[in-house]
Design an enzyme around this catalytic site. Structure first.
Site, short mmCIF file in Angstrom:
data_model
loop_
_atom_site.label_atom_id
_atom_site.label_comp_id
_atom_site.label_asym_id
_atom_site.label_seq_id
_atom_site.Cartn_x
_atom_site.Cartn_y
_atom_site.Cartn_z
N SER A 144 8.70 3.68 4.81
CA SER A 144 10.03 4.12 3.51
C SER A 144 9.35 4.06 2.22
O SER A 144 8.35 4.03 2.22
CB SER A 144 11.00 3.23 4.63
OG SER A 144 12.52 3.69 3.50
N HIS A 158 5.30 -8.12 0.08
CA HIS A 158 4.02 -8.82 -0.55
C HIS A 158 4.92 -9.07 -1.58
O HIS A 158 5.30 -7.96 -2.56
CB HIS A 158 2.59 -8.60 -0.71
CG HIS A 158 2.29 -8.92 0.51
ND1 HIS A 158 1.82 -9.99 1.40
CD2 HIS A 158 2.06 -7.41 1.76
CE1 HIS A 158 0.96 -9.55 2.82
NE2 HIS A 158 1.22 -8.41 2.42
N ASP A 209 0.85 -0.71 -0.15
CA ASP A 209 0.21 -0.62 0.16
C ASP A 209 0.85 1.33 -0.09
O ASP A 209 1.59 1.03 0.57
CB ASP A 209 -1.05 -0.02 1.62
CG ASP A 209 -1.76 -0.59 0.77
OD1 ASP A 209 -1.68 -1.47 0.27
OD2 ASP A 209 -2.89 -1.12 2.03
#
Length: 282
Positions: A248, A145, A88
């Site tokens: 980050s 992921h 995200d």
């Protein structure tokens, strides 16, 4: 105010000391104080706890437990695509790698060789490939992921600076993503090699991978490398590969080939893990 002037204080701040302090606070288990800290953070950044596997703020023993929270089942379905978004966040930049140079921001490029820790042989595999740089803000889900199936071949910890990685800093600090501390993961995939680099930043306490755990518990200033035998670590598309203990940026490198990013992709656009990122043309 120019971006370079805006980031000037970052050159003067004791970034490493601030990061160490933030790491200690984030890992502390202080009961009601920890819950109050998390509650303020959720309120300030508008974190959607309804998506979390554990929506009760009081259930998190530490701020790190909250920050690396899992999502509820079905919150991020995977698109039918060759490459899905691994996080995200927001798109910082993406596109072609031009003769080994990666676009950071308007007027700023840095080398793939510098990003991967000075390995010219590895960087050459991406000399005319493609890249995507994805920024995770404080409010985002902070697990990373796999964009596709991959077999881990190598992991490299590259020591470096700890500048912020927000958009203003990306415009104001030359070579930012190749200057900051980072963990570079090399995967073999059905379409060739893929680099997935986790870039650290100010107050990012540490970075962890699913197979190793925390990679940088002590910042010794030395580059470290781990090689993995075939089949030792194999991950499927959508599986968790790592996480940031505070937020980050992720930089992905792909080899030369007919890679087409999803329609509507543009710098600054919000993205969600699992949505279509790109496809290999047939």
């Amino acid at each position: 105010m120019s971006d370079r002037l805006a980031v000037l204080p970052q050159y003067l701040l004791p970034k490493r000391a601030l990061t160490h302090l933030a790491g200690r606070v984030a890992s502390a288990r202080r009961g009601a104080r920890t819950t109050a800290l998390i509650r303020r953070f959720v309120r300030r950044y508008g974190v959607d706890m309804a998506e979390a596997a554990e929506p009760d703020i009081a259930a998190y023993a530490s701020f790190n437990d909250f920050f690396t929270r899992a999502l509820r089942d079905g919150a991020r379905p995977l698109a039918d695509a060759d490459l899905v978004c691994p996080v995200d966040g927001a798109i910082s930049q993406f596109g072609a790698i031009e003769d080994g140079r990666i676009l950071q921001a308007k007027g700023h490029r840095y080398s793939a060789e510098a990003l991967v820790g000075g390995d010219a042989v590895l960087a050459a595999r991406f000399r005319h490939g493609s890249f995507a740089t994805l920024y995770l803000s404080p409010r985002d889900y902070h697990r990373i992921h796999m964009p596709c199936d991959g077999r881990l071949a190598r992991m490299v910890y590259v020591p470096g600076a700890l500048f912020s990685v927000n958009p203003t800093t990306a415009r104001g600090v030359p070579g930012l993503f190749a200057r900051n501390e980072r963990v570079v993961c090399l995967f073999d995939t059905a379409h060739g090699p893929m680099v997935l680099a986790l870039v650290g930043a100010t107050i990012v306490g540490s970075m962890a991978t699913a197979w190793h755990g925390v990679v940088n518990p002590q910042r010794t200033g030395r580059l470290r490398r781990w090689d993995y035998a075939e089949g030792q670590v194999a991950l499927r598309q959508g599986e968790e590969m790592g996480r940031f203990l505070l937020g980050s940026t992720v930089v992905l490198l792909f080899p030369q080939g007919p890679l087409r990013f999803a329609p509507g992709w543009a710098p600054g656009r919000a993205i969600r893990m699992g949505e279509r990122m790109a496809d290999w043309a047939t």
